[in-house]
Design a protein around this motif. Structure first.
Motif, mmCIF file in Angstrom:
data_model
loop_
_atom_site.group_PDB
_atom_site.id
_atom_site.type_symbol
_atom_site.label_atom_id
_atom_site.label_comp_id
_atom_site.label_asym_id
_atom_site.label_seq_id
_atom_site.Cartn_x
_atom_site.Cartn_y
_atom_site.Cartn_z
ATOM 1 N N SER A 109 0.933 -1.235 -0.527
ATOM 2 C CA SER A 109 0.123 -0.090 -0.211
ATOM 3 C C SER A 109 0.399 1.324 0.207
ATOM 4 O O SER A 109 0.543 2.292 -0.312
ATOM 5 C CB SER A 109 -0.988 0.050 1.107
ATOM 6 O OG SER A 109 0.187 -0.031 2.260
ATOM 7 N N ARG A 138 2.315 2.604 2.971
ATOM 8 C CA ARG A 138 1.646 3.372 3.879
ATOM 9 C C ARG A 138 2.042 2.622 5.567
ATOM 10 O O ARG A 138 2.271 1.425 4.852
ATOM 11 C CB ARG A 138 0.234 3.426 4.690
ATOM 12 C CG ARG A 138 -0.218 3.938 3.438
ATOM 13 C CD ARG A 138 -2.109 3.740 4.753
ATOM 14 N NE ARG A 138 -2.656 2.204 4.327
ATOM 15 C CZ ARG A 138 -3.571 2.688 2.752
ATOM 16 N NH1 ARG A 138 -3.538 2.877 2.321
ATOM 17 N NH2 ARG A 138 -4.208 0.981 2.367
ATOM 18 N N ALA A 139 3.146 3.592 6.238
ATOM 19 C CA ALA A 139 4.285 2.525 6.898
ATOM 20 C C ALA A 139 3.705 3.340 8.166
ATOM 21 O O ALA A 139 4.301 4.455 8.096
ATOM 22 C CB ALA A 139 5.338 2.261 5.765
ATOM 23 N N THR A 140 4.750 2.775 9.250
ATOM 24 C CA THR A 140 4.877 3.878 10.231
ATOM 25 C C THR A 140 6.731 3.420 9.799
ATOM 26 O O THR A 140 7.736 2.748 9.681
ATOM 27 C CB THR A 140 4.784 3.304 11.531
ATOM 28 O OG1 THR A 140 3.797 2.333 11.417
ATOM 29 C CG2 THR A 140 5.102 3.067 12.961
ATOM 30 N N GLU A 168 2.860 -0.828 6.168
ATOM 31 C CA GLU A 168 1.042 -1.212 6.770
ATOM 32 C C GLU A 168 0.853 -3.218 6.639
ATOM 33 O O GLU A 168 0.161 -3.592 8.264
ATOM 34 C CB GLU A 168 0.260 -1.201 6.253
ATOM 35 C CG GLU A 168 -0.980 -1.282 7.256
ATOM 36 C CD GLU A 168 -1.438 -0.108 5.882
ATOM 37 O OE1 GLU A 168 -2.390 0.897 6.308
ATOM 38 O OE2 GLU A 168 -2.031 -1.067 4.899
ATOM 39 N N GLU A 169 1.856 -3.713 5.760
ATOM 40 C CA GLU A 169 1.703 -5.442 5.748
ATOM 41 C C GLU A 169 2.781 -6.297 6.708
ATOM 42 O O GLU A 169 2.502 -6.766 6.528
ATOM 43 C CB GLU A 169 1.565 -5.331 4.135
ATOM 44 C CG GLU A 169 0.920 -4.892 3.347
ATOM 45 C CD GLU A 169 1.081 -3.541 2.979
ATOM 46 O OE1 GLU A 169 2.151 -2.533 2.973
ATOM 47 O OE2 GLU A 169 0.150 -3.736 2.253
#
Ligand code: ZN
Length: 102
Positions: A49, A51-53, A81-82
């Protein structure tokens, strides 16, 4: 990283393409041919996606030889995110404080 592998992974790196195991649902980045968790082969492609931290970050002010014009630049470990933890260069942020600067 050896040159043939570097060229083979260019497209997956730019598109954040990895693999997903059909048996255990583990996601891998960069793409794998065998699942390191369960040993299954024949993994299916998976597009992350994006999206990450932010996991950790630092600013490189003394670049390796031959890359001095690139400094300063920021690099980070981000947790997608995964699941996978990925090392990446951060862009458009070198004038901003990084979490590691605090
Ligand atoms: Zn698996």
């Amino acid at each position: 990283m050896e040159l043939p592998r570097f060229h083979r992974l260019q497209a997956p790196y730019y598109r954040l393409e990895g693999t997903r195991c059909r048996d255990c649902d583990e996601r891998h980045f960069p793409p794998r041919t065998v699942c390191p968790k369960c040993g299954r082969s024949g993994l299916e492609p998976h597009r992350f996606s994006g999206r990450a931290t932010l996991y950790a970050a630092t600013r490189v002010t003394q670049a390796p030889r031959g890359h001095a014009t690139l400094a300063p630049y920021a690099v980070a470990l981000v947790r997608l995110e995964e699941g996978p933890l990925v090392a990446a260069q951060l862009t458009d942020c070198c004038d901003d404080p990084l979490p590691a600067d605090a």
